[in-house]
Design a protein around this motif. Structure first.
Motif, PDB file in Angstrom:
ATOM      1  N   VAL A  85       0.748  -1.065   0.017  1.00  0.00           N
ATOM      2  CA  VAL A  85      -0.158  -0.102  -0.050  1.00  0.00           C
ATOM      3  C   VAL A  85       0.862   1.104  -0.123  1.00  0.00           C
ATOM      4  CG1 VAL A  85      -1.971  -1.155   0.881  1.00  0.00           C
ATOM      5  CG2 VAL A  85      -0.579  -0.014   2.557  1.00  0.00           C
ATOM      6  N   PHE A  86       2.138   1.060   0.055  1.00  0.00           N
ATOM      7  CA  PHE A  86       3.014   2.395   0.264  1.00  0.00           C
ATOM      8  C   PHE A  86       4.151   2.248  -0.725  1.00  0.00           C
ATOM      9  CE2 PHE A  86       2.129   2.935   5.060  1.00  0.00           C
ATOM     10  CZ  PHE A  86       0.909   3.715   4.898  1.00  0.00           C
ATOM     11  N   ARG A  87       4.424   3.452  -1.588  1.00  0.00           N
ATOM     12  CA  ARG A  87       5.859   3.172  -2.320  1.00  0.00           C
ATOM     13  C   ARG A  87       6.800   3.240  -1.636  1.00  0.00           C
ATOM     14  NH1 ARG A  87       5.160   9.465  -4.134  1.00  0.00           N
ATOM     15  NH2 ARG A  87       7.433   9.632  -4.216  1.00  0.00           N
ATOM     16  N   ARG A  88       8.015   3.011  -2.178  1.00  0.00           N
ATOM     17  CA  ARG A  88       9.370   2.650  -1.606  1.00  0.00           C
ATOM     18  C   ARG A  88      10.131   3.769  -1.383  1.00  0.00           C
ATOM     19  NH1 ARG A  88       9.968  -2.361   0.034  1.00  0.00           N
ATOM     20  NH2 ARG A  88       8.520  -4.226  -0.834  1.00  0.00           N
ATOM     21  N   ASP A  89      10.043   4.572  -2.378  1.00  0.00           N
ATOM     22  CA  ASP A  89      11.021   5.691  -2.364  1.00  0.00           C
ATOM     23  C   ASP A  89      10.671   7.033  -1.602  1.00  0.00           C
ATOM     24  OD1 ASP A  89       8.591   6.556  -3.653  1.00  0.00           O
ATOM     25  OD2 ASP A  89       9.760   7.673  -5.416  1.00  0.00           O
ATOM     26  N   VAL A  90      10.024   6.957  -0.398  1.00  0.00           N
ATOM     27  CA  VAL A  90       9.570   7.974   0.400  1.00  0.00           C
ATOM     28  C   VAL A  90      10.198   7.466   1.888  1.00  0.00           C
ATOM     29  CG1 VAL A  90       7.766   9.287   1.539  1.00  0.00           C
ATOM     30  CG2 VAL A  90       7.662   8.695  -0.854  1.00  0.00           C
ATOM     31  N   SER A  91      10.918   8.392   2.636  1.00  0.00           N
ATOM     32  CA  SER A  91      11.390   8.305   3.867  1.00  0.00           C
ATOM     33  C   SER A  91      10.645   8.543   4.814  1.00  0.00           C
ATOM     34  CB  SER A  91      12.877   8.751   4.052  1.00  0.00           C
ATOM     35  OG  SER A  91      12.559  10.475   4.079  1.00  0.00           O
ATOM     36  N   ALA A  92      10.807   7.981   5.856  1.00  0.00           N
ATOM     37  CA  ALA A  92      10.223   8.433   7.244  1.00  0.00           C
ATOM     38  C   ALA A  92      10.251  10.023   7.625  1.00  0.00           C
ATOM     39  CB  ALA A  92      10.723   7.546   8.637  1.00  0.00           C
ATOM     40  N   LYS A  93      11.402  10.667   7.280  1.00  0.00           N
ATOM     41  CA  LYS A  93      11.652  12.075   7.564  1.00  0.00           C
ATOM     42  C   LYS A  93      10.416  12.913   6.387  1.00  0.00           C
ATOM     43  CE  LYS A  93      16.001  11.600   9.660  1.00  0.00           C
ATOM     44  NZ  LYS A  93      17.557  11.772   9.648  1.00  0.00           N
ATOM     45  N   ASP A  94      10.652  12.440   5.350  1.00  0.00           N
ATOM     46  CA  ASP A  94       9.812  12.930   4.227  1.00  0.00           C
ATOM     47  C   ASP A  94       8.426  12.939   4.819  1.00  0.00           C
ATOM     48  OD1 ASP A  94      11.539  13.375   2.505  1.00  0.00           O
ATOM     49  OD2 ASP A  94      11.287  11.346   1.504  1.00  0.00           O
ATOM     50  N   VAL A  95       7.652  11.798   5.364  1.00  0.00           N
ATOM     51  CA  VAL A  95       6.453  11.574   5.760  1.00  0.00           C
ATOM     52  C   VAL A  95       6.317  12.448   7.043  1.00  0.00           C
ATOM     53  CG1 VAL A  95       4.493  10.249   6.714  1.00  0.00           C
ATOM     54  CG2 VAL A  95       6.233   9.336   4.672  1.00  0.00           C
ATOM     55  N   HIS A  96       7.046  12.600   7.889  1.00  0.00           N
ATOM     56  CA  HIS A  96       6.832  13.482   8.911  1.00  0.00           C
ATOM     57  C   HIS A  96       7.170  14.868   8.717  1.00  0.00           C
ATOM     58  CE1 HIS A  96       7.136  14.550  13.175  1.00  0.00           C
ATOM     59  NE2 HIS A  96       8.140  14.987  13.099  1.00  0.00           N
ATOM     60  N   MET A  97       7.802  15.390   7.800  1.00  0.00           N
ATOM     61  CA  MET A  97       8.038  16.663   7.324  1.00  0.00           C
ATOM     62  C   MET A  97       6.637  17.167   6.792  1.00  0.00           C
ATOM     63  SD  MET A  97      10.323  18.765   4.767  1.00  0.00           S
ATOM     64  CE  MET A  97      11.982  18.109   5.700  1.00  0.00           C
ATOM     65  N   THR A  98       5.894  16.173   5.802  1.00  0.00           N
ATOM     66  CA  THR A  98       4.669  16.457   5.406  1.00  0.00           C
ATOM     67  C   THR A  98       3.499  16.574   6.146  1.00  0.00           C
ATOM     68  OG1 THR A  98       5.678  15.305   2.996  1.00  0.00           O
ATOM     69  CG2 THR A  98       3.233  15.537   3.415  1.00  0.00           C
ATOM     70  N   ILE A  99       3.567  15.606   6.893  1.00  0.00           N
ATOM     71  CA  ILE A  99       2.225  15.678   7.966  1.00  0.00           C
ATOM     72  C   ILE A  99       2.412  17.063   8.923  1.00  0.00           C
ATOM     73  CG2 ILE A  99       1.402  14.573  10.148  1.00  0.00           C
ATOM     74  CD1 ILE A  99       2.361  11.916   8.933  1.00  0.00           C
ATOM     75  N   SER A 100       3.787  17.108   9.427  1.00  0.00           N
ATOM     76  CA  SER A 100       4.003  18.425  10.356  1.00  0.00           C
ATOM     77  C   SER A 100       3.552  19.695   9.462  1.00  0.00           C
ATOM     78  CB  SER A 100       5.394  18.331  10.761  1.00  0.00           C
ATOM     79  OG  SER A 100       5.560  17.324  11.579  1.00  0.00           O
ATOM     80  N   SER A 101       4.135  19.973   8.166  1.00  0.00           N
ATOM     81  CA  SER A 101       3.825  21.153   7.433  1.00  0.00           C
ATOM     82  C   SER A 101       2.371  21.211   7.461  1.00  0.00           C
ATOM     83  CB  SER A 101       4.588  20.831   6.242  1.00  0.00           C
ATOM     84  OG  SER A 101       4.445  20.252   5.338  1.00  0.00           O
ATOM     85  N   LEU A 102       1.785  20.294   6.832  1.00  0.00           N
ATOM     86  CA  LEU A 102       0.386  20.519   6.605  1.00  0.00           C
ATOM     87  C   LEU A 102      -0.543  20.799   7.808  1.00  0.00           C
ATOM     88  CD1 LEU A 102      -0.287  17.385   4.137  1.00  0.00           C
ATOM     89  CD2 LEU A 102      -0.350  19.883   3.475  1.00  0.00           C
ATOM     90  N   ALA A 103      -0.187  20.201   8.845  1.00  0.00           N
ATOM     91  CA  ALA A 103      -1.007  20.346  10.162  1.00  0.00           C
ATOM     92  C   ALA A 103      -0.518  21.581  10.709  1.00  0.00           C
ATOM     93  CB  ALA A 103      -0.758  19.193  11.334  1.00  0.00           C
ATOM     94  N   PHE A 104       0.704  22.085  10.756  1.00  0.00           N
ATOM     95  CA  PHE A 104       1.163  23.166  11.135  1.00  0.00           C
ATOM     96  C   PHE A 104       0.686  24.473  10.693  1.00  0.00           C
ATOM     97  CE2 PHE A 104       4.435  26.395  12.050  1.00  0.00           C
ATOM     98  CZ  PHE A 104       4.829  26.157  13.661  1.00  0.00           C
ATOM     99  N   PHE A 105       0.669  24.292   9.227  1.00  0.00           N
ATOM    100  CA  PHE A 105       0.128  25.551   8.445  1.00  0.00           C
ATOM    101  C   PHE A 105      -1.315  26.058   9.005  1.00  0.00           C
ATOM    102  CE2 PHE A 105      -2.255  27.734   5.141  1.00  0.00           C
ATOM    103  CZ  PHE A 105      -1.392  28.683   4.666  1.00  0.00           C
TER     104      PHE A 105
END
Length: 147
Positions: A85-105
């Motif tokens: 269900v998840f692609r292989r080319d994305v790191s945990a840091k990428d995901v954390h940054m994405t979640i945090s940036s969307l919520a933080f905004f």
């Protein structure tokens, strides 16, 4: 920079879920809900950024306490890759940054963005919709390509 006690609760809840997509949705929702209920935390992070991260650069404790979410996301991402269900080319840091940036905004810009575009970014309906949208965005970001 969420407090270790809150991260522990987040980790425990997400780790118990078998489905990786559901576990990741829990992380997204928890992060958003935490920022909504702790706007002073968002202001603190914004201030720390204005100061160039001076406190964080000196604090090994704060830096280390935030590594747990990366380890948790690594485990969830790996489980999701195994489940297909998840692609292989994305790191945990990428995901954390994405979640945090969307919520933080949504919290950091309530007054400016809300005023500019006439949006009540504190309204319950807005927050419920934005929370679901963030879960959906992250889920779609991680979907494996069909090619």
């Amino acid at each position: 920079m969420i407090k270790p006690k809150q991260r522990d609760a987040e980790r425990t809840k997400a780790a118990l879920l078998e489905a990786a997509a559901e576990a990741l949705a829990q992380i997204c929702a928890f992060t958003f809900d935490y920022y909504v209920s702790h706007p002073s935390f968002v202001r603190l992070v914004a201030s720390e950024n204005i100061e160039g991260g001076a406190f964080l650069a000196k604090s090994g404790v704060v830096r280390e306490s935030n590594q747990g979410i990366i380890r948790l996301l690594d485990a969830i991402l790996e489980r999701g890759r195994e489940q297909g269900v998840f692609r292989r080319d994305v790191s945990a840091k990428d995901v954390h940054m994405t979640i945090s940036s969307l919520a933080f905004f949504c919290i950091a810009n309530q007054h400016t963005f809300g005023t500019l575009f006439d949006i009540d970014m504190k309204a319950e309906a807005f927050l419920v919709a934005k929370r679901a949208q963030i879960v959906d965005i992250v889920d779609r970001f991680l979907m494996p390509s069909s090619s």
